[in-house]
Each structure stands twice: as C-alpha cells, then as structure tokens.
Design a protein around this motif. Structure first.
Motif, short mmCIF file in Angstrom:
data_model
loop_
_atom_site.label_atom_id
_atom_site.label_comp_id
_atom_site.label_asym_id
_atom_site.label_seq_id
_atom_site.Cartn_x
_atom_site.Cartn_y
_atom_site.Cartn_z
N ALA A 1 0.84 -1.20 0.00
CA ALA A 1 0.00 0.00 0.00
C ALA A 1 0.87 1.25 0.00
N ALA A 2 1.98 1.21 0.72
CA ALA A 2 2.85 2.39 0.82
C ALA A 2 3.56 2.70 -0.49
N THR A 3 4.11 1.67 -1.15
CA THR A 3 4.86 1.94 -2.38
C THR A 3 3.93 2.30 -3.53
N LEU A 4 2.74 1.70 -3.57
CA LEU A 4 1.78 2.07 -4.61
C LEU A 4 1.31 3.50 -4.42
N THR A 5 1.02 3.87 -3.18
CA THR A 5 0.64 5.25 -2.88
C THR A 5 1.76 6.22 -3.24
N GLY A 6 2.99 5.86 -2.91
CA GLY A 6 4.12 6.72 -3.21
C GLY A 6 4.31 6.94 -4.69
N LEU A 7 4.15 5.89 -5.48
CA LEU A 7 4.34 6.00 -6.92
C LEU A 7 3.25 6.85 -7.56
N VAL A 8 2.00 6.64 -7.16
CA VAL A 8 0.88 7.42 -7.69
C VAL A 8 1.02 8.89 -7.30
N SER A 9 1.40 9.13 -6.06
CA SER A 9 1.57 10.51 -5.59
C SER A 9 2.73 11.20 -6.28
N ALA A 10 3.77 10.45 -6.63
CA ALA A 10 4.98 11.04 -7.22
C ALA A 10 4.71 11.70 -8.57
N VAL A 11 3.70 11.22 -9.29
CA VAL A 11 3.41 11.82 -10.61
C VAL A 11 2.34 12.90 -10.53
N GLY A 12 1.83 13.18 -9.32
CA GLY A 12 0.92 14.31 -9.16
C GLY A 12 -0.45 14.01 -8.62
N PHE A 13 -0.85 12.75 -8.52
CA PHE A 13 -2.19 12.43 -8.02
C PHE A 13 -2.31 12.77 -6.54
N ARG A 14 -3.53 13.14 -6.15
CA ARG A 14 -3.81 13.49 -4.77
C ARG A 14 -5.05 12.74 -4.29
N ASP A 15 -5.40 12.93 -3.03
CA ASP A 15 -6.56 12.25 -2.42
C ASP A 15 -6.46 10.74 -2.60
N VAL A 16 -5.27 10.21 -2.38
CA VAL A 16 -5.01 8.79 -2.62
C VAL A 16 -5.55 7.95 -1.46
N ARG A 17 -6.34 6.95 -1.80
CA ARG A 17 -6.87 6.01 -0.80
C ARG A 17 -6.60 4.59 -1.28
N VAL A 18 -6.10 3.76 -0.38
CA VAL A 18 -5.83 2.36 -0.72
C VAL A 18 -6.62 1.47 0.24
N GLY A 19 -7.38 0.55 -0.34
CA GLY A 19 -8.17 -0.36 0.47
C GLY A 19 -8.04 -1.79 -0.01
N PHE A 20 -8.97 -2.60 0.38
CA PHE A 20 -8.97 -4.04 0.12
C PHE A 20 -9.63 -4.32 -1.23
N ASP A 21 -8.98 -5.10 -2.06
CA ASP A 21 -9.54 -5.47 -3.36
C ASP A 21 -10.33 -6.77 -3.22
N ARG A 22 -11.65 -6.64 -3.14
CA ARG A 22 -12.50 -7.83 -3.00
C ARG A 22 -12.68 -8.56 -4.32
#
Length: 276
Positions: free
Chosen positions: A209-230
C-alpha cells in the motif's frame, strides 16, 4: 543499470534470483524484477492460451466487473469518458458501455487488442496512443500495473490524459498477502515465489500500500486512498482465501488480502509536473 521506478535509486538487495533474473527490494521498499524483460517477451506471455482460462471464469469475472463498476459509479455517478488500461478481453468495457460510459481500451497484448469486441481498443503502450491532454474522466487499471515495464511512465501518461478532478482507479496484487501465503504454505509445504521463469503471468512489480501510494503521488495524483480489493480472485479457492482475509481486514484494519484497490484524483490545479 536499471533504477528504481519509485525513488530512482539503485540501493537494493536481492531477495530472489533465478539465473540472471533477480527480484530486489529497494531501500525505498519497492520490490521489482531486474533486468526488465524485453517488450516482445512481455507481449508473448499474453496470447490465446493466457485468456483461455478466463473463459471458464466468465460468471465469476462478470461479478468482479459489476463490483468494480459500482466503485467507479460511486466516484463519478454521471457516465463520461472512461479509459481501461490493459483491457484484456474487454468485458469490463462492455459492462461500462452498457451503463452509458463512452469507453476506450489500451492493450499491449496483440491477441487481446485484435480480438473483435466492437470496442475502441488501441494496441501498445499507453504513451504511444497519443490521446490529447484531459481526454478522460476516469482511468481504470485492474491488475495491470504489476505487469508493465515502466509503471512511473504509465502513471505519468494516465495523469496527463485525465481531466482535472478526474479519477484514477487501480487494483494490484498485495505484497503483504499474508493470508494467501499461509494458505499456500499449508497446501504446498513451501512459500510462493515472487518470480518464476515459466509462470503464466509476469509480475514485474510487487506493490505494498505504501509503495503504490508513493508512486501514484509522485506523478501528481492526490486524495489517494488504498483499500482491500475484493475482486482480486476469480478462482474459487483464492476467492475463499480472500474472503477470510477480508474478514480479518474488517476486524483489524490490516490488509493481508490478495489485492490492493487504489482510488486517486488528479487535482483541479496541478501542484507540480507529472513527470517520469
């Protein structure tokens, strides 16, 4: 020498090795395969035989797509323009189209891209498509980012083609899939490997969750939320394991399931450059 897609560094340690191929953990905690296989090797993994298994999972996969479409509709109730990254057989695009979305797919697999689905599907890497800036209201990518050769470049292009306030919705396998790993150990008396040369799929990146959030945030995305993929599994055995992991997640807040589900937004006024 290849550099880390998240931090740009080369300070990593080997955690698995098969011949010349290594699975490494960077100092920033991103886990990935190096060297990256050539494009033709990646493309050839996703031919007719790869998709044959999906035919036997049609009902389960339809339920997964319905669940995922509900998530998209909760973010953007009025259907607009949707791009699906790695659209495969087009089943999710068909479901979205039936709900009023104007849909487009991008697919690296020659077989999948050329399958006649009556949809607009372009073949190649997403940055090769040449869509104008702000072309889409929503971009989805269902268990695709772990297969791409350059996830930072992919995400930067997705950022560019999304309109301001547009939504990015991703699902990926979870590096911390401890419930599945425990079940696998019980069934096979060994832990699953992160890389096998003859595996059906090439998982080139393993996100937490941390590295995916970091990568998405690094290119400019905001309001990032990571949860459970059912919707992480179509096979009944993995669905059962994931259901148990979901119960644990609801009880403790710890995501030890098979997959991660990420939602992020492109800001109305970009704070910086979305670059790779």
């Amino acid at each position: 020498m290849e550099t880390c897609a998240l931090c740009g560094g080369t300070d990593w340690r080997i955690i698995e090795q098969v011949g010349a191929t290594r699975v490494v953990r960077c100092a920033c905690d991103l886990v990935f395969v190096t060297p990256t296989p050539p494009r033709d090797v990646i493309e050839q993994r996703y031919q007719r035989e790869y998709y044959r298994a999906w035919e036997h999972q049609a009902n389960a996969r339809r339920r997964i797509w319905d669940r995922r479409l509900k998530l998209v509709m909760s973010l953007c109730p009025v259907p607009g323009r949707l791009l699906d990254l790695g659209c495969g057989d087009g089943m999710f695009l068909q479901a979205a189209k039936a709900r009023g979305w104007t849909v487009t797919g991008i697919e690296l697999s020659p077989y999948a891209a050329e399958t006649d689905t009556g949809l607009e599907v372009r073949r190649g890497e997403v940055w090769e498509a040449g869509w104008p800036e702000s072309s889409f209201d929503v971009v989805t990518g269902w268990h695709v980012m772990e297969h791409v050769s350059d996830p930072r470049r992919v995400l930067a292009e997705l950022y560019r083609v999304l309109r301001p306030n547009g939504w990015l919705v991703l699902a990926t396998p979870n590096l911390h899939d401890y419930v599945f790993r425990a079940a696998y150990l019980i069934a096979h008396l060994k832990l699953p490997s992160l890389y096998e040369p003859d595996e059906r799929e090439l998982h080139l990146f393993h996100f937490s969750a941390a590295t995916l959030t970091g990568l998405v945030s690094a290119v400019g995305f905001r309001d990032v939320r990571v949860g459970f993929d059912r919707g992480a599994a179509a096979e009944w055995g993995k669905r059962l394991v994931n259901a148990g992991a979901y119960g644990w997640y609801r009880l403790t807040g710890l995501n030890w399931g098979i997959g991660l589900e990420l939602v992020a937004r492109k800001p109305a006024s970009p704070a910086g450059t979305a670059g790779g």
